[in-house]
Design an enzyme around this catalytic site. Structure first.
Site, mmCIF file in Angstrom:
data_model
loop_
_atom_site.group_PDB
_atom_site.id
_atom_site.type_symbol
_atom_site.label_atom_id
_atom_site.label_comp_id
_atom_site.label_asym_id
_atom_site.label_seq_id
_atom_site.Cartn_x
_atom_site.Cartn_y
_atom_site.Cartn_z
ATOM 1 N N HIS A 282 60.930 21.602 11.443
ATOM 2 C CA HIS A 282 60.283 21.167 10.123
ATOM 3 C C HIS A 282 59.490 21.873 9.283
ATOM 4 O O HIS A 282 59.620 22.134 8.021
ATOM 5 C CB HIS A 282 59.740 19.614 10.087
ATOM 6 N N ASP A 283 58.454 22.842 9.990
ATOM 7 C CA ASP A 283 57.621 23.346 9.253
ATOM 8 C C ASP A 283 57.969 25.057 9.312
ATOM 9 O O ASP A 283 57.015 25.723 8.990
ATOM 10 C CB ASP A 283 56.273 23.461 9.800
ATOM 11 N N LYS B 113 56.619 27.766 6.864
ATOM 12 C CA LYS B 113 55.187 27.931 6.809
ATOM 13 C C LYS B 113 54.985 29.566 6.981
ATOM 14 O O LYS B 113 54.036 30.139 6.858
ATOM 15 C CB LYS B 113 54.274 27.168 7.792
ATOM 16 N N HIS C 37 56.700 25.449 1.533
ATOM 17 C CA HIS C 37 57.328 25.512 2.766
ATOM 18 C C HIS C 37 58.509 24.562 2.814
ATOM 19 O O HIS C 37 59.324 24.822 3.982
ATOM 20 C CB HIS C 37 56.085 25.206 3.902
ATOM 21 N N HIS D 68 60.689 16.381 4.604
ATOM 22 C CA HIS D 68 59.693 15.610 5.315
ATOM 23 C C HIS D 68 58.641 15.347 4.739
ATOM 24 O O HIS D 68 57.707 14.597 4.990
ATOM 25 C CB HIS D 68 59.534 16.553 6.547
ATOM 26 N N HIS D 69 58.422 15.900 3.451
ATOM 27 C CA HIS D 69 57.014 15.531 2.498
ATOM 28 C C HIS D 69 57.398 14.779 1.417
ATOM 29 O O HIS D 69 56.518 14.520 0.327
ATOM 30 C CB HIS D 69 56.500 16.582 2.287
ATOM 31 N N ASP E 21 55.437 13.267 11.724
ATOM 32 C CA ASP E 21 54.691 14.438 11.303
ATOM 33 C C ASP E 21 53.143 14.279 11.022
ATOM 34 O O ASP E 21 52.217 15.013 11.490
ATOM 35 C CB ASP E 21 54.916 15.180 10.142
HETATM 36 P P1 C2E Z 1 49.921 19.535 8.278
HETATM 37 O O1 C2E Z 1 48.264 20.104 8.671
HETATM 38 O O2 C2E Z 1 50.748 19.681 9.377
HETATM 39 O O3 C2E Z 1 49.756 17.931 7.885
HETATM 40 C C1 C2E Z 1 50.911 17.363 7.414
HETATM 41 C C2 C2E Z 1 50.761 16.286 6.843
HETATM 42 O O4 C2E Z 1 49.674 15.187 7.333
HETATM 43 C C3 C2E Z 1 49.881 16.500 5.393
HETATM 44 O O5 C2E Z 1 51.128 16.735 4.427
HETATM 45 C C4 C2E Z 1 49.370 14.958 4.976
HETATM 46 O O6 C2E Z 1 50.546 14.141 4.636
HETATM 47 C C5 C2E Z 1 49.189 14.443 6.250
HETATM 48 N N1 C2E Z 1 47.647 14.951 6.532
HETATM 49 C C6 C2E Z 1 47.180 15.794 7.453
HETATM 50 N N2 C2E Z 1 45.578 15.745 7.261
HETATM 51 C C7 C2E Z 1 45.513 14.847 6.462
HETATM 52 C C8 C2E Z 1 44.150 14.158 5.986
HETATM 53 O O7 C2E Z 1 43.009 14.758 6.573
HETATM 54 N N3 C2E Z 1 44.128 13.109 5.280
HETATM 55 C C9 C2E Z 1 45.260 12.676 4.734
HETATM 56 N N4 C2E Z 1 45.417 11.494 3.938
HETATM 57 N N5 C2E Z 1 46.718 13.223 5.144
HETATM 58 C C10 C2E Z 1 46.553 14.294 5.945
HETATM 59 P P2 C2E Z 1 50.352 17.577 2.967
HETATM 60 O O8 C2E Z 1 49.180 17.000 2.642
HETATM 61 O O9 C2E Z 1 51.730 17.619 2.178
HETATM 62 O O10 C2E Z 1 50.171 19.090 3.544
HETATM 63 C C11 C2E Z 1 51.111 19.778 4.077
HETATM 64 C C12 C2E Z 1 50.460 20.905 4.965
HETATM 65 O O11 C2E Z 1 49.639 21.816 3.898
HETATM 66 C C13 C2E Z 1 49.729 20.660 6.054
HETATM 67 O O12 C2E Z 1 50.328 20.608 7.138
HETATM 68 C C14 C2E Z 1 48.631 21.640 6.083
HETATM 69 O O13 C2E Z 1 49.179 23.100 6.683
HETATM 70 C C15 C2E Z 1 48.570 22.260 4.471
HETATM 71 N N6 C2E Z 1 47.245 21.504 4.026
HETATM 72 C C16 C2E Z 1 47.179 20.186 3.550
HETATM 73 N N7 C2E Z 1 45.698 20.018 3.183
HETATM 74 C C17 C2E Z 1 44.875 21.235 3.421
HETATM 75 C C18 C2E Z 1 43.756 21.555 3.381
HETATM 76 O O14 C2E Z 1 42.993 20.851 2.736
HETATM 77 N N8 C2E Z 1 43.564 22.718 3.750
HETATM 78 C C19 C2E Z 1 44.143 23.558 4.433
HETATM 79 N N9 C2E Z 1 43.727 24.831 4.861
HETATM 80 N N10 C2E Z 1 45.652 23.318 4.579
HETATM 81 C C20 C2E Z 1 46.014 22.057 4.061
HETATM 82 FE FE FE Z 2 55.262 20.145 6.593
#
Ligand code: C2E
Ligand code: FE
Length: 367
Positions: free
Chosen positions: A228-229, A232, A257, A283-284, A312
C-alpha cells in the site's frame, strides 16, 4: 496380521486416493495423502514420502499436519540410498543391513524390521524423492516383489502430482516474499523497525473475512496490501524522516505516495498487481469524502481501500514513528470510534470493535 490385498481391493484403494490426490493443492497435505496411499497398498505399519531439497542436499518429510518437517542428509539410511542410487530396495531384516541407521530407532523407540523404498521421478526423469514403507503387517512380515511393483506404480503417479505441487508452492512463496520485500523497502527507509507491512496484511485479511468477503478475495487482499505504501519510495528523506510535523507543502508531496503507487501497478494485467494499484491509490480516502488523492466517499471507495485504511491507521497509531510516539490501546480505540462514519466505514469499524481481541493478538504476535 492382515491378509494380502486382492487385485480388486488394490484397485479400490487406488481409485479412492486418486480423487483426493488430484483435488489437493497443499504440498504438506499431499505428502500425507500419498503416504497413506502407500501404507494401504502394501499393508505397511508406517509409510513416509520423502522429498529432496537440492539447495540443502537433504531429504525431508512431514508426518503430521502442523508438525515440523523431519530432515535427514540426502545419503542417509535406506531412504537416502534409494534416493541417491535411484534404485528400489527391499530389506527384510533392517538390523542385518549396513545401510540401516539404528540411531533413528533409538531416538523414536520404534523397532524397524522390514523396509521397502521406492524412488520417484519428475517429468524430466530426475529423482526428486522416495517412498519408504516400514514393517509389513502380514503374517510373513516381509515385503514382496508384488509390493515393490504396486508401490512403484503409485510412485510414478506421485512424482508427477508432487512436481506440479512443488512448482506451485515455489511460485506462491516467491511471490509472497517479493511482495513483502517490496513493501519493506518503504518500511526500512522510514526507519520503522517493526513488521508494519506484515501486520497490515494480517489485519486486512481478518477484517475482510469478518466483512464476509470470499476466501479468494481475502487472500488477494492479504497478498496485495503489503504494497500500500510502495509510492513512498519516491518521497525524499527530508520529508519521510522528518522528526516533527510536516508543513502544508511537505504534506502535499507526501500525499502523492498514493498516486505514485497506483501508477506503478496500474498497467499490469495481473489481478494481484491491479489489486495492489487500487489499495495504494485508495488507502487514504475517507468515508466522508475528505481523504486523498481523489476525495472519494462511502461506497465509491473500493472495499479493499476501506479495509486497508483501518488496518493502516490502527497499526500506525499503535507503533512509534519518527514523528510520533505509540498511542495506548485505549486512545486508539477512542480515536477509531470517534472516526466511525468520518474517516472510516462505520460497519467495518463495528466489526473491528466486536473482534478487537483478534487484532490485538496480531499486534502482539508481530512486534
Ligand atoms: P504513516 O505514518 O504510516 O501513517 C498512516 C496514517 O495513520 C496517517 O495517514 C494517519 O491517518 C494515521 N496516523 C498516523 N499517526 C497519526 C497521529 O499521530 N494522529 C492521527 N490522528 N493519525 C495518525 P496520513 O496522515 O495521511 O499520513 C500519511 C503518511 O504521511 C504517514 O504514514 C507518514 O509517513 C507521513 N506523515 C504524516 N504526518 C506526518 C508528520 O507529522 N511527520 C512526518 N515526518 N511524517 C508524517
Ligand atoms: Fe500510506
Amino acid at each position: 496380521p492382515q491378509n494380502e490385498l486382492q487385485s480388486e481391493e488394490l484397485l479400490a484403494v487406488i481409485f479412492e486416493y486418486m480423487g483426493k490426490i488430484t483435488a489437493e493443492t497443499d504440498l504438506d497435505k499431499l505428502l500425507m495423502i500419498l503416504a497413506d496411499l502407500g501404507k494401504s497398498l502394501v499393508l505397511a505399519d508406517r509409510c513416509t514420502v520423502w522429498l529432496h531439497n537440492p539447495e540443502t542436499h537433504q531429504l525431508w518429510t512431514i508426518v503430521a499436519h502442523g508438525i515440523e518437517r523431519v530432515i535427514i542428509p540426502e545419503k542417509s539410511g535406506f531412504i537416502g540410498h534409494s534416493f541417491s542410487t535411484g534404485e528400489s530396495i527391499i530389506v527384510n531384516d533392517a538390523y542385518e543391513d549396513v545401510r540401516f541407521n539404528e540411531a533413528i530407532d533409538r531416538s523414536t523407540g520404534y523397532r524397524t524390521k522390514s523396509v521397502l523404498c521406492i524412488p520417484f521421478r519428475n517429468s524430466e526423469g530426475i529423482v526428486i524423492g522416495a517412498f519408504q514403507a516400514i514393517n509389513k503387517m502380514t503374517v510373513s512380515e516381509i515385503f514382496t516383489e508384488r509390493d515393490k511393483e504396486v508401490l512403484t506404480l503409485a510412485a510414478s503417479y506421485s512424482g508427477k502430482s508432487l512436481e506440479s505441487s512443488i512448482l506451485r508452492n515455489e511460485l506462491i512463496e516467491t511471490q509472497r516474499e517479493m511482495i513483502e520485500t517490496m513493501g519493506e523497502i518503504g518500511e526500512s527507509r522510514s526507519q520503522e523497525t517493526g513488521h508494519h507491512v506484515k501486520r497490515v496484511a494480517k489485519y486486512s485479511y481478518e477484517l475482510a473475512k469478518l466483512a464476509g468477503l470470499s476466501e479468494s478475495q481475502c487472500r488477494l487482499l492479504k497478498l496485495a496490501s503489503p504494497m500500500h505504501d510502495i509510492g513512498k519510495v519516491a518521497i525524499p528523506d527530508t520529508i519521510l524522516l522528518k522528526p516533527g510535523p510536516l508543513s502544508k507543502e511537505e504534506f502535499d508531496l507526501m500525499k502523492t505516495h498514493t498516486s505514485i503507487g497506483y501508477h506503478v501497478f496500474k498497467h499490469s494485467s495481473r489481478q494481484l498487481l491491479r489489486t495492489a494499484a487500487i489499495i495504494a491509490h485508495e488507502h487514504h480516502e475517507k468515508w466522508d469524502g475528505t481523504g486523498y488523492p481523489n476525495g472519494l466517499k462511502e461506497q465509491e471507495i473500493h472495499i479493499f481501500g476501506r479495509i486497508t485504511a483501518i488496518a493502516d491507521v490502527f497499526d500506525a497509531l499503535s507503533s512509534e514513528r519518527v514523528y510520533k510516539k505509540a498511542w495506548s490501546m485505549e486512545d486508539i480505540m477512542t480515536f477509531l470510534l470517534e472516526q466511525r462514519g468520518k474517516h472510516f466505514d462505520p460497519s467495518l469499524i463495528d466489526l473491528f470493535y466486536q473482534n478487537i481481541d483478534t487484532f490485538i493478538d496480531i499486534r502482539l504476535k508481530y512486534t
